[in-house]
Design an enzyme around this catalytic site. Sequence first.
Site, PDB file in Angstrom:
ATOM      1  N   ASP A   9       0.855  -1.182   0.000  1.00  0.00           N
ATOM      2  CA  ASP A   9       0.000   0.000   0.000  1.00  0.00           C
ATOM      3  C   ASP A   9       0.895   1.238   0.000  1.00  0.00           C
ATOM      4  O   ASP A   9       1.611   1.490   0.967  1.00  0.00           O
ATOM      5  CB  ASP A   9      -0.878  -0.039   1.253  1.00  0.00           C
ATOM      6  CG  ASP A   9      -1.814   1.140   1.400  1.00  0.00           C
ATOM      7  OD1 ASP A   9      -1.660   2.147   0.670  1.00  0.00           O
ATOM      8  OD2 ASP A   9      -2.701   1.060   2.269  1.00  0.00           O
ATOM      9  N   ILE A  10       0.855   2.007  -1.073  1.00  0.00           N
ATOM     10  CA  ILE A  10       1.740   3.165  -1.220  1.00  0.00           C
ATOM     11  C   ILE A  10       1.502   4.211  -0.124  1.00  0.00           C
ATOM     12  O   ILE A  10       2.406   4.966   0.216  1.00  0.00           O
ATOM     13  CB  ILE A  10       1.620   3.783  -2.631  1.00  0.00           C
ATOM     14  CG1 ILE A  10       2.838   4.675  -2.937  1.00  0.00           C
ATOM     15  CG2 ILE A  10       0.294   4.531  -2.797  1.00  0.00           C
ATOM     16  CD1 ILE A  10       2.974   5.051  -4.390  1.00  0.00           C
ATOM     17  N   ASN A  23      -5.700  12.451 -11.446  1.00  0.00           N
ATOM     18  CA  ASN A  23      -6.378  12.883 -12.663  1.00  0.00           C
ATOM     19  C   ASN A  23      -6.099  14.376 -12.819  1.00  0.00           C
ATOM     20  O   ASN A  23      -5.590  15.026 -11.902  1.00  0.00           O
ATOM     21  CB  ASN A  23      -7.873  12.557 -12.633  1.00  0.00           C
ATOM     22  CG  ASN A  23      -8.605  13.267 -11.519  1.00  0.00           C
ATOM     23  OD1 ASN A  23      -8.544  14.486 -11.390  1.00  0.00           O
ATOM     24  ND2 ASN A  23      -9.319  12.497 -10.706  1.00  0.00           N
ATOM     25  N   VAL A  32      -5.350   4.664  -6.785  1.00  0.00           N
ATOM     26  CA  VAL A  32      -4.256   5.240  -6.004  1.00  0.00           C
ATOM     27  C   VAL A  32      -4.591   6.669  -5.584  1.00  0.00           C
ATOM     28  O   VAL A  32      -4.356   7.069  -4.439  1.00  0.00           O
ATOM     29  CB  VAL A  32      -2.933   5.210  -6.808  1.00  0.00           C
ATOM     30  CG1 VAL A  32      -1.844   6.010  -6.121  1.00  0.00           C
ATOM     31  CG2 VAL A  32      -2.471   3.773  -7.021  1.00  0.00           C
ATOM     32  N   ASP A  33      -5.149   7.444  -6.496  1.00  0.00           N
ATOM     33  CA  ASP A  33      -5.490   8.840  -6.221  1.00  0.00           C
ATOM     34  C   ASP A  33      -6.438   8.946  -5.029  1.00  0.00           C
ATOM     35  O   ASP A  33      -6.191   9.710  -4.082  1.00  0.00           O
ATOM     36  CB  ASP A  33      -6.114   9.449  -7.475  1.00  0.00           C
ATOM     37  CG  ASP A  33      -6.263  10.958  -7.422  1.00  0.00           C
ATOM     38  OD1 ASP A  33      -5.600  11.615  -6.602  1.00  0.00           O
ATOM     39  OD2 ASP A  33      -7.044  11.487  -8.233  1.00  0.00           O
ATOM     40  N   SER A 121      -0.935   4.896 -14.831  1.00  0.00           N
ATOM     41  CA  SER A 121      -1.784   4.579 -15.998  1.00  0.00           C
ATOM     42  C   SER A 121      -2.160   3.106 -16.133  1.00  0.00           C
ATOM     43  O   SER A 121      -2.905   2.752 -17.037  1.00  0.00           O
ATOM     44  CB  SER A 121      -1.154   5.069 -17.318  1.00  0.00           C
ATOM     45  OG  SER A 121      -1.194   6.470 -17.399  1.00  0.00           O
ATOM     46  N   GLY A 123      -3.929   1.251 -14.069  1.00  0.00           N
ATOM     47  CA  GLY A 123      -5.185   0.887 -13.427  1.00  0.00           C
ATOM     48  C   GLY A 123      -6.360   1.228 -14.322  1.00  0.00           C
ATOM     49  O   GLY A 123      -6.474   0.707 -15.435  1.00  0.00           O
ATOM     50  N   VAL A 124      -7.181   2.156 -13.872  1.00  0.00           N
ATOM     51  CA  VAL A 124      -8.387   2.507 -14.623  1.00  0.00           C
ATOM     52  C   VAL A 124      -8.072   3.147 -15.976  1.00  0.00           C
ATOM     53  O   VAL A 124      -8.934   3.173 -16.855  1.00  0.00           O
ATOM     54  CB  VAL A 124      -9.335   3.433 -13.818  1.00  0.00           C
ATOM     55  CG1 VAL A 124      -9.859   2.723 -12.587  1.00  0.00           C
ATOM     56  CG2 VAL A 124      -8.679   4.726 -13.456  1.00  0.00           C
ATOM     57  N   TYR A 125      -6.841   3.630 -16.166  1.00  0.00           N
ATOM     58  CA  TYR A 125      -6.476   4.216 -17.461  1.00  0.00           C
ATOM     59  C   TYR A 125      -6.093   3.145 -18.489  1.00  0.00           C
ATOM     60  O   TYR A 125      -5.812   3.461 -19.638  1.00  0.00           O
ATOM     61  CB  TYR A 125      -5.358   5.236 -17.300  1.00  0.00           C
ATOM     62  CG  TYR A 125      -5.815   6.577 -16.734  1.00  0.00           C
ATOM     63  CD1 TYR A 125      -7.092   6.761 -16.207  1.00  0.00           C
ATOM     64  CD2 TYR A 125      -4.975   7.663 -16.737  1.00  0.00           C
ATOM     65  CE1 TYR A 125      -7.507   7.978 -15.697  1.00  0.00           C
ATOM     66  CE2 TYR A 125      -5.380   8.895 -16.225  1.00  0.00           C
ATOM     67  CZ  TYR A 125      -6.648   9.039 -15.709  1.00  0.00           C
ATOM     68  OH  TYR A 125      -7.051  10.247 -15.207  1.00  0.00           O
TER      69      TYR A 125
END
Length: 172
Positions: A9-10, A23, A32-33, A121, A123-125
């Site tokens: 976990d960052i 984003n 992550v964001d 980028s 993950g969801v990207y």
Amino acid sequence: MRIETLRGDITRVAVDAIVNAANSSLLGGGGVDGAIHRAGGPEILAACCELRATVLPDGLPAGGAVATTAGRLPAEWVIHTVGPVWSPREDRSATLASCYRESLRVSDELGAQTVAFPAVSAGVYGWPMDDAARIAIDTVAGARSDVDRVVFVLFGDAAKDAFDTALAAVDG
């Protein structure tokens, strides 16, 4: 520069700077964001709102990087970078590489010696993990920076395996 990988976990890694896969709004999101904003507390959002109200009224463009406080995270700074959305029709690799270079540039400006990166980028990207890992490792390994240690903090085993493979290719 020493490059390492870590499954974890960052938001729990003790480093000088944590890189956020943000984003362009800088106002939080998912993945992550969202985790960084939740764990870091309202100080990070307040700093991002200040950036939007002053120097980044249109948001942060893809490939760019900017620093804020880390709030309650075990780091001094969060470096926000906006990765590109993966496209099968358009090569956006240079923009993804810019995320890593610009984050290291900001790290140098801050005097950060240790930096934690996520898989920007990937993950969801939608960026394919093996390619995202190759670009990340190659870019960081080839960067001119005063950072002593970079750790890629990866959420799952598949991501860690991809980054370990890319790192072995550079070290080999």
